[in-house]
Design a protein around this motif. Sequence first.
Motif, PDB file in Angstrom:
ATOM      1  N   MET A   1       0.853  -1.198   0.000  1.00 30.43           N
ATOM      2  CA  MET A   1       0.000   0.000   0.000  1.00 30.43           C
ATOM      3  C   MET A   1       0.883   1.240   0.000  1.00 30.43           C
ATOM      4  N   ASP A   2       0.481   2.260  -0.716  1.00 28.58           N
ATOM      5  CA  ASP A   2       1.243   3.495  -0.787  1.00 28.58           C
ATOM      6  C   ASP A   2       1.366   4.112   0.593  1.00 28.58           C
ATOM      7  N   GLU A   3       2.598   4.524   0.967  1.00 29.62           N
ATOM      8  CA  GLU A   3       2.833   5.111   2.292  1.00 29.62           C
ATOM      9  C   GLU A   3       1.998   6.352   2.503  1.00 29.62           C
ATOM     10  N   GLU A   4       1.745   7.109   1.419  1.00 34.66           N
ATOM     11  CA  GLU A   4       0.983   8.356   1.534  1.00 34.66           C
ATOM     12  C   GLU A   4      -0.429   8.102   2.028  1.00 34.66           C
ATOM     13  N   LYS A   5      -0.989   6.945   1.705  1.00 35.41           N
ATOM     14  CA  LYS A   5      -2.350   6.635   2.125  1.00 35.41           C
ATOM     15  C   LYS A   5      -2.430   6.358   3.624  1.00 35.41           C
ATOM     16  N   LEU A   6      -1.289   5.997   4.231  1.00 35.34           N
ATOM     17  CA  LEU A   6      -1.274   5.653   5.648  1.00 35.34           C
ATOM     18  C   LEU A   6      -1.009   6.866   6.526  1.00 35.34           C
ATOM     19  N   ARG A   7      -0.769   8.012   5.929  1.00 34.72           N
ATOM     20  CA  ARG A   7      -0.396   9.187   6.691  1.00 34.72           C
ATOM     21  C   ARG A   7      -1.637  10.020   7.025  1.00 34.72           C
ATOM     22  N   LEU A   8      -1.788  10.321   8.302  1.00 35.78           N
ATOM     23  CA  LEU A   8      -2.931  11.119   8.727  1.00 35.78           C
ATOM     24  C   LEU A   8      -2.760  12.575   8.293  1.00 35.78           C
ATOM     25  N   LYS A   9      -3.850  13.223   7.963  1.00 33.48           N
ATOM     26  CA  LYS A   9      -3.803  14.617   7.539  1.00 33.48           C
ATOM     27  C   LYS A   9      -3.611  15.532   8.740  1.00 33.48           C
ATOM     28  N   ARG A  10      -2.804  16.575   8.543  1.00 30.74           N
ATOM     29  CA  ARG A  10      -2.586  17.558   9.604  1.00 30.74           C
ATOM     30  C   ARG A  10      -3.629  18.664   9.461  1.00 30.74           C
ATOM     31  N   ASP A  11      -4.800  18.427  10.040  1.00 34.35           N
ATOM     32  CA  ASP A  11      -5.921  19.353   9.904  1.00 34.35           C
ATOM     33  C   ASP A  11      -6.202  20.167  11.167  1.00 34.35           C
ATOM     34  N   VAL A  12      -5.550  19.826  12.276  1.00 29.68           N
ATOM     35  CA  VAL A  12      -5.845  20.492  13.543  1.00 29.68           C
ATOM     36  C   VAL A  12      -4.918  21.687  13.727  1.00 29.68           C
ATOM     37  N   GLY A  13      -5.511  22.903  13.725  1.00 31.28           N
ATOM     38  CA  GLY A  13      -4.737  24.115  13.926  1.00 31.28           C
ATOM     39  C   GLY A  13      -4.685  24.518  15.388  1.00 31.28           C
ATOM     40  N   LEU A  14      -4.196  25.741  15.633  1.00 31.56           N
ATOM     41  CA  LEU A  14      -4.018  26.200  17.015  1.00 31.56           C
ATOM     42  C   LEU A  14      -5.344  26.302  17.755  1.00 31.56           C
ATOM     43  N   MET A  15      -6.352  26.904  17.121  1.00 35.48           N
ATOM     44  CA  MET A  15      -7.647  27.054  17.797  1.00 35.48           C
ATOM     45  C   MET A  15      -8.284  25.701  18.075  1.00 35.48           C
ATOM     46  N   GLY A  16      -8.191  24.788  17.123  1.00 31.21           N
ATOM     47  CA  GLY A  16      -8.736  23.451  17.336  1.00 31.21           C
ATOM     48  C   GLY A  16      -8.012  22.725  18.454  1.00 31.21           C
ATOM     49  N   ALA A  17      -6.688  22.938  18.528  1.00 36.61           N
ATOM     50  CA  ALA A  17      -5.902  22.298  19.583  1.00 36.61           C
ATOM     51  C   ALA A  17      -6.278  22.830  20.960  1.00 36.61           C
ATOM     52  N   VAL A  18      -6.433  24.146  21.055  1.00 34.49           N
ATOM     53  CA  VAL A  18      -6.835  24.756  22.324  1.00 34.49           C
ATOM     54  C   VAL A  18      -8.212  24.253  22.745  1.00 34.49           C
ATOM     55  N   SER A  19      -9.137  24.177  21.797  1.00 44.03           N
ATOM     56  CA  SER A  19     -10.489  23.704  22.094  1.00 44.03           C
ATOM     57  C   SER A  19     -10.487  22.248  22.552  1.00 44.03           C
ATOM     58  N   LEU A  20      -9.644  21.430  21.922  1.00 47.78           N
ATOM     59  CA  LEU A  20      -9.577  20.015  22.284  1.00 47.78           C
ATOM     60  C   LEU A  20      -9.099  19.847  23.724  1.00 47.78           C
ATOM     61  N   ILE A  21      -8.018  20.550  24.088  1.00 44.61           N
ATOM     62  CA  ILE A  21      -7.480  20.416  25.442  1.00 44.61           C
ATOM     63  C   ILE A  21      -8.477  20.947  26.468  1.00 44.61           C
ATOM     64  N   GLY A  22      -8.971  22.189  26.234  1.00 42.89           N
ATOM     65  CA  GLY A  22      -9.898  22.803  27.188  1.00 42.89           C
ATOM     66  C   GLY A  22     -11.192  22.027  27.327  1.00 42.89           C
ATOM     67  N   GLY A  23     -11.739  21.576  26.202  1.00 46.59           N
ATOM     68  CA  GLY A  23     -12.998  20.843  26.239  1.00 46.59           C
ATOM     69  C   GLY A  23     -12.883  19.504  26.927  1.00 46.59           C
ATOM     70  N   THR A  24     -11.710  18.865  26.807  1.00 45.68           N
ATOM     71  CA  THR A  24     -11.508  17.579  27.468  1.00 45.68           C
ATOM     72  C   THR A  24     -11.305  17.756  28.967  1.00 45.68           C
ATOM     73  N   MET A  25     -10.619  18.838  29.350  1.00 44.42           N
ATOM     74  CA  MET A  25     -10.312  19.054  30.767  1.00 44.42           C
ATOM     75  C   MET A  25     -11.543  19.433  31.578  1.00 44.42           C
ATOM     76  N   ILE A  26     -12.358  20.332  31.050  1.00 48.02           N
ATOM     77  CA  ILE A  26     -13.505  20.823  31.821  1.00 48.02           C
ATOM     78  C   ILE A  26     -14.592  19.753  31.842  1.00 48.02           C
ATOM     79  N   GLY A  27     -14.869  19.221  33.011  1.00 51.22           N
ATOM     80  CA  GLY A  27     -15.869  18.163  33.121  1.00 51.22           C
ATOM     81  C   GLY A  27     -16.528  18.180  34.479  1.00 51.22           C
ATOM     82  N   SER A  28     -16.699  17.012  35.068  1.00 52.00           N
ATOM     83  CA  SER A  28     -17.397  16.923  36.345  1.00 52.00           C
ATOM     84  C   SER A  28     -16.506  17.276  37.526  1.00 52.00           C
ATOM     85  N   GLY A  29     -15.173  17.259  37.321  1.00 54.58           N
ATOM     86  CA  GLY A  29     -14.255  17.455  38.434  1.00 54.58           C
ATOM     87  C   GLY A  29     -14.457  18.757  39.183  1.00 54.58           C
ATOM     88  N   ILE A  30     -14.638  19.857  38.463  1.00 53.62           N
ATOM     89  CA  ILE A  30     -14.777  21.159  39.103  1.00 53.62           C
ATOM     90  C   ILE A  30     -16.089  21.265  39.882  1.00 53.62           C
TER      91      ILE A  30
END
Length: 466
Positions: A1-30
């Motif tokens: 299989m072509d190696e290029e097909k196995l490579r994940l796309k780099r689609d997550v930018g800075l805002m998406g990264a910040v949202s992912l971390i913050g959204g995962t952290m804020i939960g029932s703990g607080i």
Amino acid sequence: MDEEKLRLKRDVGLMGAVSLIGGTMIGSGIFMSPQTVLSTVGSPGAGLVVWACCGLLVILVSLCYAELGTVIRESGGEYVYILRTSGPVVAFMLIFSSVLFVRPAGVAGTALGFAQYVVAPFYSDCPPPEVLVKCVAAVAILLLAAVNCINVRLSMSVQVFFMVVKVLSLAVIIMGGVVMLVGGRTEGFEDSFENTHVGIGPIGLAFYQGLWSYEGWNSLNYITEELKRPEVNLPRAILIAISLVTGLYLLVNVSYLTVMTPAELTSSSAVAVTWGNKVFGRWGWVMSLAAALSAFGSLNGTFFSGGRVCFVAAREGHMPDILSMVHVHRLTPSPALIFTAAVSLLVLIPGDFQSIVNFFSFTAWFFYAVTLSGLIYLKIRKPHLPRPYKVPVLLPVLVLVAAVFLVLAPIIDDPQMEFLYVALFVFSGAVFYVPFIHYELRPGVLTKLTVFLQVFLEVAPGDKHL
């Protein structure tokens, strides 16, 4: 299989990264941990210091992970880092503990937080029955198991909706506290450090409860291959997201202490409900609903990631093959999700929220310590590896010392057999590795069971990029 097909796309930018971390952290703990942190350390001032120190510790360990993520540019978080630095046996111990305890414990603990707020309005004058709370938690786990098995998009839609609820809930609590603080309500901060419990055990357990609320700080390291310019965006997203969450948590705790006395806070079984009753009167149940919805959203995210960890472990040959299969029509890893739900229900039966959080944190920080040891090894033994982002070697050493303290503190100060059992369970992974992974021992009954379940559940081997 072509190696290029196995490579994940780099689609997550800075805002998406910040949202992912913050959204995962804020939960029932607080909504569940503030009263326990306060009762453990004994004073409001010490409690706020613990919350601030938890945020600082998480920022420091995240920066160490940022260097690891730019040196080892693979998704998978601790599993990949330990595999590359400590070898397959320790990596299997991580997966073994994660699949059979850490992830299910996270699901069970979050489900208990959700259930506590669902039943709280009906038991305003006394703690709710433990059996009722656990039954509600079990229903929530089964419901989300069904949602995640049916459709991935449905699960993600649930996650987006409840993320909005989380932020609005915290904003309401903060604004309510600000209004009362401006109005001169400062009784909760008088003699802030009086009756502080100073000791290795209380401090360690208080950190366990506080750090539970920050769990998810390492979520970006699980998708490093999909992050745009990881050498820049990984450390930036970490600093922005965790600093914002730390600020929110401190303001929420200040609001709690502004509206309630320390005694009221520590005696409350659902702190947001008590806060809502004092601020909104008979409309206080709204805060219970908001906290329950927030916890439900966090539970969905925890369940989603927990099922994927189980799926990946099976795909790598570290768990039975059936757990690496997906539904032929819905394309969801239903066997892994069903297995995670089943183990979560087992953890839920004997456990309570505080115990689950303590054992979860004990196990998690053990493997964080192993991961940090790997970073120090790479810095000393392989200094010439490309490092687009790096931290001084003193930083991982200091965080490693803190991680070792967190692991040993409850054992040294007040030894409990439960922690010994958890430690034995973690190290038992090495025992199972030899026959089942190294020598690939596969009992015939397991093969027959796999075929039966494959037909019964309508599943087939999954693609690597599910």
